[in-house]
Motif scaffolding. Structure first.
Motif, PDB file in Angstrom:
ATOM      1  N   LEU A   1      33.178  42.428  48.944  1.00 16.27           N
ATOM      2  CA  LEU A   1      34.160  42.455  47.858  1.00 16.27           C
ATOM      3  C   LEU A   1      34.811  43.828  47.770  1.00 16.27           C
ATOM      4  N   TRP A   2      34.007  44.876  47.869  1.00 11.54           N
ATOM      5  CA  TRP A   2      34.542  46.233  47.821  1.00 11.54           C
ATOM      6  C   TRP A   2      35.422  46.526  49.033  1.00 11.54           C
ATOM      7  N   GLU A   3      34.932  46.210  50.227  1.00 15.08           N
ATOM      8  CA  GLU A   3      35.681  46.540  51.436  1.00 15.08           C
ATOM      9  C   GLU A   3      37.017  45.805  51.500  1.00 15.08           C
ATOM     10  N   GLU A   4      37.035  44.545  51.123  1.00 17.45           N
ATOM     11  CA  GLU A   4      38.232  43.734  51.329  1.00 17.45           C
ATOM     12  C   GLU A   4      39.191  43.738  50.148  1.00 17.45           C
ATOM     13  N   THR A   5      38.710  44.142  48.954  1.00 23.86           N
ATOM     14  CA  THR A   5      39.599  44.148  47.789  1.00 23.86           C
ATOM     15  C   THR A   5      39.635  45.479  47.052  1.00 23.86           C
ATOM     16  N   GLY A   6      38.620  46.326  47.238  1.00 24.10           N
ATOM     17  CA  GLY A   6      38.535  47.570  46.488  1.00 24.10           C
ATOM     18  C   GLY A   6      38.013  47.386  45.081  1.00 24.10           C
ATOM     19  N   LEU A   7      37.487  46.200  44.759  1.00 23.54           N
ATOM     20  CA  LEU A   7      36.935  45.943  43.435  1.00 23.54           C
ATOM     21  C   LEU A   7      35.431  46.211  43.423  1.00 23.54           C
TER      22      LEU A   7
ATOM     23  N   ASP B   1      32.390  36.313  37.307  1.00 23.80           N
ATOM     24  CA  ASP B   1      33.441  36.404  36.306  1.00 23.80           C
ATOM     25  C   ASP B   1      34.138  37.766  36.430  1.00 23.80           C
ATOM     26  N   ALA B   2      35.454  37.744  36.405  1.00 21.85           N
ATOM     27  CA  ALA B   2      36.226  38.993  36.538  1.00 21.85           C
ATOM     28  C   ALA B   2      35.880  40.007  35.456  1.00 21.85           C
ATOM     29  N   ASP B   3      35.373  39.552  34.325  1.00 16.55           N
ATOM     30  CA  ASP B   3      34.993  40.479  33.252  1.00 16.55           C
ATOM     31  C   ASP B   3      33.851  41.397  33.678  1.00 16.55           C
ATOM     32  N   ASP B   4      33.115  41.015  34.712  1.00 17.28           N
ATOM     33  CA  ASP B   4      31.990  41.823  35.183  1.00 17.28           C
ATOM     34  C   ASP B   4      32.380  42.804  36.281  1.00 17.28           C
ATOM     35  N   ILE B   5      33.650  42.799  36.669  1.00 21.80           N
ATOM     36  CA  ILE B   5      34.158  43.761  37.647  1.00 21.80           C
ATOM     37  C   ILE B   5      34.516  45.058  36.926  1.00 21.80           C
ATOM     38  N   GLN B   6      34.177  46.186  37.540  1.00 21.48           N
ATOM     39  CA  GLN B   6      34.494  47.490  36.969  1.00 21.48           C
ATOM     40  C   GLN B   6      35.921  47.898  37.345  1.00 21.48           C
ATOM     41  N   GLY B   7      36.653  48.463  36.382  1.00 22.96           N
ATOM     42  CA  GLY B   7      37.956  49.033  36.695  1.00 22.96           C
ATOM     43  C   GLY B   7      39.109  48.039  36.576  1.00 22.96           C
ATOM     44  N   ASP B   8      40.229  48.433  37.177  1.00 20.59           N
ATOM     45  CA  ASP B   8      41.489  47.697  37.097  1.00 20.59           C
ATOM     46  C   ASP B   8      41.469  46.514  38.060  1.00 20.59           C
TER      47      ASP B   8
ATOM     48  N   THR C   1      44.181  49.320  45.866  1.00 19.41           N
ATOM     49  CA  THR C   1      44.510  50.462  46.718  1.00 19.41           C
ATOM     50  C   THR C   1      43.350  50.882  47.617  1.00 19.41           C
ATOM     51  N   HIS C   2      42.122  50.544  47.254  1.00 16.14           N
ATOM     52  CA  HIS C   2      40.973  50.923  48.077  1.00 16.14           C
ATOM     53  C   HIS C   2      40.574  49.835  49.075  1.00 16.14           C
ATOM     54  N   ALA C   3      41.339  48.761  49.136  1.00 12.78           N
ATOM     55  CA  ALA C   3      41.007  47.653  50.034  1.00 12.78           C
ATOM     56  C   ALA C   3      41.289  48.010  51.486  1.00 12.78           C
ATOM     57  N   SER C   4      40.489  47.459  52.388  1.00  9.26           N
ATOM     58  CA  SER C   4      40.762  47.596  53.817  1.00  9.26           C
ATOM     59  C   SER C   4      41.921  46.672  54.181  1.00  9.26           C
ATOM     60  N   ASP C   5      42.249  46.622  55.490  1.00 13.01           N
ATOM     61  CA  ASP C   5      43.334  45.738  55.923  1.00 13.01           C
ATOM     62  C   ASP C   5      42.812  44.401  56.432  1.00 13.01           C
TER      63      ASP C   5
END
Length: 237
Positions: A94-100, A155-162, A167-171
């Motif tokens: 999730l972090w690598e592909e979306t930056g979330l 649930d998206a409410d449990d994701i930190q940040g915006d 912007t931190h996602a890979s390609d």
């Protein structure tokens, strides 16, 4: 997707996929992106973020574990001990592909694994308590890649940040976007993604982990649609 180690293209690899559900009580939407045209697996398709489990995932600590009920169902028809790396892989992909970030504020102890340096720099530790195991699917024989994928709903409410900051996602995925659940089938989706979307649509109003988990198992003998009912967690002294 991490590239740690050598990949056996003929092996079935364990994988984790994350379905992030946003505004579930209003107009629910899910986060998807498009795979590249030259990708060996599902080129051009719109998919959820996810990827294969890496060997390093077993050694990454979690600030909080999976819900006990999900842990038990992940052990159904699977090697015990795989639950932890699956949860870690879900958070990492999730972090690598979306930056979330799916985590809790905190500082890592000791050396941070290479795949986790940018995640750790956000000031968070990976946390699995919000992941719900909702579906499992084994890629049919004859495909260029085969995965035994576990799908986790969060649930998206449990994701930190915006939630709109990619912007931190890979390609790995392009055209990352929130797609209304009612409009998702207008996109070019893999068959199994359509099946999973139907399962998610039926769970929008239910915040608890499912009592049993669908398992779409494709092997050389047959394609079976099973239910994983799990095992009780062992008692601890």
């Amino acid at each position: 997707m991490s590239t740690t180690g050598t990949i056996d293209k003929t092996a079935i690899r364990n994988a984790a996929t994350v379905i992030v559900l946003r505004d579930r009580m209003g107009e629910p939407s899910i986060l998807m992106g498009q795979r590249g045209a030259k990708a060996a697996f599902m080129p051009n398709k719109f998919v959820f973020p996810g990827g294969a489990v890496d060997a390093e995932d077993a050694r990454v600590p979690l600030a909080t574990p999976l819900p006990a009920v999900c842990d038990g169902r992940l052990r159904d028809d699977s090697p015990d001990g795989l639950q932890h790396p699956l949860a870690v892989a879900a958070i990492r992909e999730l972090w690598e592909e979306t930056g979330l970030v799916l985590g809790t504020p905190g500082t890592w102890e000791g050396d941070v694994p290479e795949d986790w340096t940018t995640f750790a720099a956000t000031g968070h530790l990976p946390s699995a308590q919000s992941l719900q195991f909702v579906f499992r699917a084994l890629t049919p024989p004859g495909r260029p890649r085969r995965f035994d994928a576990r799908f986790f709903l969060v649930d998206a409410d449990d994701i930190q940040g915006d939630l709109d900051d990619f912007t931190h996602a890979s390609d790995e995925l392009s055209h990352l976007q929130w797609i209304k659940l009612t409009e998702a089938r207008q996109f070019d989706l893999p068959f199994i993604t359509e099946v999973v979307l139907a399962e998610v649509a039926g769970r929008v109003l239910d915040r608890d982990p499912p009592e049993s988990v669908p398992y779409f198992r494709n092997n050389d003998e047959a394609s079976l649609f099973l239910r994983l009912r799990g095992f009780p967690m062992p008692d601890h002294p």
